[in-house]
Design a protein around this motif. Structure first.
Motif, PDB file in Angstrom:
ATOM      1  N   THR A 107     -19.357 -13.067 104.217  1.00  0.00           N
ATOM      2  CA  THR A 107     -18.890 -13.421 102.877  1.00  0.00           C
ATOM      3  C   THR A 107     -17.373 -13.483 102.894  1.00  0.00           C
ATOM      4  O   THR A 107     -16.732 -12.909 103.768  1.00  0.00           O
ATOM      5  CB  THR A 107     -19.341 -12.382 101.828  1.00  0.00           C
ATOM      6  N   GLY A 142     -30.222 -21.924  89.601  1.00  0.00           N
ATOM      7  CA  GLY A 142     -28.900 -21.681  89.025  1.00  0.00           C
ATOM      8  C   GLY A 142     -28.929 -20.947  87.707  1.00  0.00           C
ATOM      9  O   GLY A 142     -27.913 -20.859  87.018  1.00  0.00           O
ATOM     10  N   ASN A 148     -21.176 -21.035  96.604  1.00  0.00           N
ATOM     11  CA  ASN A 148     -22.156 -19.975  96.360  1.00  0.00           C
ATOM     12  C   ASN A 148     -21.443 -18.643  96.289  1.00  0.00           C
ATOM     13  O   ASN A 148     -20.589 -18.340  97.129  1.00  0.00           O
ATOM     14  CB  ASN A 148     -23.206 -19.947  97.468  1.00  0.00           C
ATOM     15  N   GLY A 174     -32.490 -21.439  93.696  1.00  0.00           N
ATOM     16  CA  GLY A 174     -31.789 -22.715  93.550  1.00  0.00           C
ATOM     17  C   GLY A 174     -31.750 -23.249  92.133  1.00  0.00           C
ATOM     18  O   GLY A 174     -31.183 -24.309  91.885  1.00  0.00           O
ATOM     19  N   SER A 196     -26.495 -12.398 102.958  1.00  0.00           N
ATOM     20  CA  SER A 196     -26.388 -13.607 103.762  1.00  0.00           C
ATOM     21  C   SER A 196     -26.625 -13.283 105.220  1.00  0.00           C
ATOM     22  O   SER A 196     -26.527 -12.156 105.659  1.00  0.00           O
ATOM     23  CB  SER A 196     -24.996 -14.240 103.576  1.00  0.00           C
ATOM     24  N   PRO A 221     -31.865 -16.390  98.159  1.00  0.00           N
ATOM     25  CA  PRO A 221     -31.247 -17.451  97.360  1.00  0.00           C
ATOM     26  C   PRO A 221     -31.245 -17.152  95.869  1.00  0.00           C
ATOM     27  O   PRO A 221     -30.369 -17.614  95.136  1.00  0.00           O
ATOM     28  CB  PRO A 221     -32.126 -18.682  97.680  1.00  0.00           C
ATOM     29  N   ASP A 255     -24.557 -20.299  91.724  1.00  0.00           N
ATOM     30  CA  ASP A 255     -23.961 -21.604  92.001  1.00  0.00           C
ATOM     31  C   ASP A 255     -22.758 -21.775  91.079  1.00  0.00           C
ATOM     32  O   ASP A 255     -22.903 -22.109  89.898  1.00  0.00           O
ATOM     33  CB  ASP A 255     -24.986 -22.713  91.768  1.00  0.00           C
ATOM     34  N   GLY A 297     -17.637 -15.055  97.799  1.00  0.00           N
ATOM     35  CA  GLY A 297     -18.422 -16.198  98.198  1.00  0.00           C
ATOM     36  C   GLY A 297     -19.355 -15.893  99.349  1.00  0.00           C
ATOM     37  O   GLY A 297     -19.105 -15.008 100.167  1.00  0.00           O
ATOM     38  N   VAL A 325     -27.975 -15.560  94.474  1.00  0.00           N
ATOM     39  CA  VAL A 325     -26.720 -16.290  94.658  1.00  0.00           C
ATOM     40  C   VAL A 325     -26.424 -17.122  93.401  1.00  0.00           C
ATOM     41  O   VAL A 325     -27.310 -17.733  92.817  1.00  0.00           O
ATOM     42  CB  VAL A 325     -26.799 -17.199  95.901  1.00  0.00           C
ATOM     43  N   THR A 385     -16.923 -22.666  99.967  1.00  0.00           N
ATOM     44  CA  THR A 385     -18.290 -22.428  99.512  1.00  0.00           C
ATOM     45  C   THR A 385     -18.325 -22.363  97.998  1.00  0.00           C
ATOM     46  O   THR A 385     -17.382 -21.878  97.363  1.00  0.00           O
ATOM     47  CB  THR A 385     -18.862 -21.120 100.085  1.00  0.00           C
TER      48      THR A 385
END
Length: 374
Positions: A241, A343, A272, A341, A237, A295, A300, A287, A298, A270
């Motif tokens: 975190t 997931g 994520n 994204g 990130s 991304p 979800d 998190g 990560v 969060t």
């Protein structure tokens, strides 16, 4: 001693009893499958139960049709009869039920006695006095099925007025066959046996499920969730975190995982996660705050099939060759090469016992894709 006439032989009674026991067993198995399917949340088992019930009903319907085609009753015949006794029963209408005891004298067989009941108009009762000869209608196959003919033909009316009928002895009394209580008992016994067999076949699964249900009700008050937050430098990130943990006395209770994860997400601000691990002791989650640099790496958390995880754990505990598992662990890995994204994750459930470790893998929807038994 009364003589009971019946068209059903001893062999037919035994056959009827065996079919009753078998039918009761099928119905019991159907009910057992349906109830067990509802408890275990197995729609296939529910379908089997409904199918068995419909099969049983269809079999009885077919048997009834065949019996009707085979069992053709002889037509009713006329005969003279003498009234041995009569007894009028109470009624609030003009038609009064009257109980008769008759001696019926058919032309083609010996006379016999029978008791019957028929509604007569109040003004007609004097025409049916004891020792009077009347015309009746009877069935040769069912001698107890007798009816008074209130308007006989001219020939039969003449015969009733000029002929006499001798009384038959009481020992020649004919009665309708009584209901067979043994048949009902055999059906009930078969029902219990059928249901018992299903319970024995699924006793392990039912015990686990009912054990989980009892845990749900007893541990909900003692379950708790906490989280701790620690800012660290993150490799995935642009910011930081946060780490959080949660625990409960019953991790696999219905809705407990969703509640604990929701508490962590709310406290950590969060949904994520770089990593999330669930085991029989609790949940640990790292998190991701801010926009992640990658991304695709990560998870979800809100999109995870948390409601299906207890079932996956139970399958891993019972179907992977570990006789007495003493611990379990669930990890989540983003699918390599998946769109950012999306997931998409790989869910891995690992159980440990005296024999070693075994695991299974499931997709994002919680469907098992691979098994690694012991």
């Amino acid at each position: 001693m009364a003589m009971i006439e019946t068209r059903e032989s001893v062999g037919e009674r035994l056959k009827s009893g065996a079919l009753g026991f078998l039918s009761g067993g099928v119905i019991g198995a159907a009910l057992g499958c349906f109830v067990a399917g509802c408890i275990l949340e197995s729609w296939r088992l529910c379908v089997v139960g409904v199918g068995l019930f419909l099969f049983n009903m269809a079999a009885w319907a077919v048997r009834g049709r065949l019996q009707e085609a085979r069992d053709v009753r002889a037509p009713a015949r006329l005969a003279l009869a003498v009234i041995e006794s009569r007894r009028a029963l109470g009624s609030d209408t003009a038609d009064i039920p009257v109980e008769f005891e008759l001696t019926v004298a058919p032309d083609e067989r010996t006379a016999y006695r029978v008791k019957m009941r028929q509604d007569l108009n109040l003004v007609d009762i004097p025409d049916y006095r004891p020792r009077g000869v009347v015309v009746v209608e009877y069935r040769p196959d069912d001698l107890w099925d007798v009816k008074l003919v209130t308007e006989p033909t001219e020939e039969w009316a003449r015969r009733a007025s000029v002929e006499t009928v001798d009384s038959a002895p009481v020992s020649a009394m004919v009665e309708a066959p009584r209901g067979d209580g043994a048949f009902c008992l055999l059906v009930l016994l078969g029902l219990l046996v059928g249901a018992g067999i299903v319970v024995l076949l699924f006793r392990a699964e039912l015990a686990d499920e009912l054990g989980d249900s009892s845990t749900k009700t007893t541990s909900s008050s003692s379950s708790s969730s906490t989280y701790s937050e620690t800012k660290v430098t993150s490799g995935v990130s642009t910011g930081t975190t946060v780490s959080g943990t949660a625990s409960s006395d019953s991790m696999l209770a219905e809705g407990e995982l969703r509640r604990l994860v929701g508490s962590l997400v709310s406290g950590m601000r969060t949904g994520n996660a770089a990593t999330i691990t669930i085991d029989d002791h609790g949940i640990s989650m790292q998190g991701v705050l801010g926009a992640p640099a990658d991304p695709g790496a990560v998870i979800d958390v809100n999109a995870l099939p948390l409601e299906r995880l207890p079932g996956l754990v139970r399958i891993a505990q019972t179907k992977l060759g570990i006789a007495e598992p003493n611990s379990w662990r669930i990890t989540f890995e983003p699918v390599a090469g998946s769109a950012p994204g999306s997931g998409a994750v790989v869910i891995r459930v690992t159980v440990t016992g005296a024999e070693g470790k075994a695991s299974l893998e499931a997709d994002t929807e919680g469907r098992i894709t691979k098994r690694n038994p012991r």
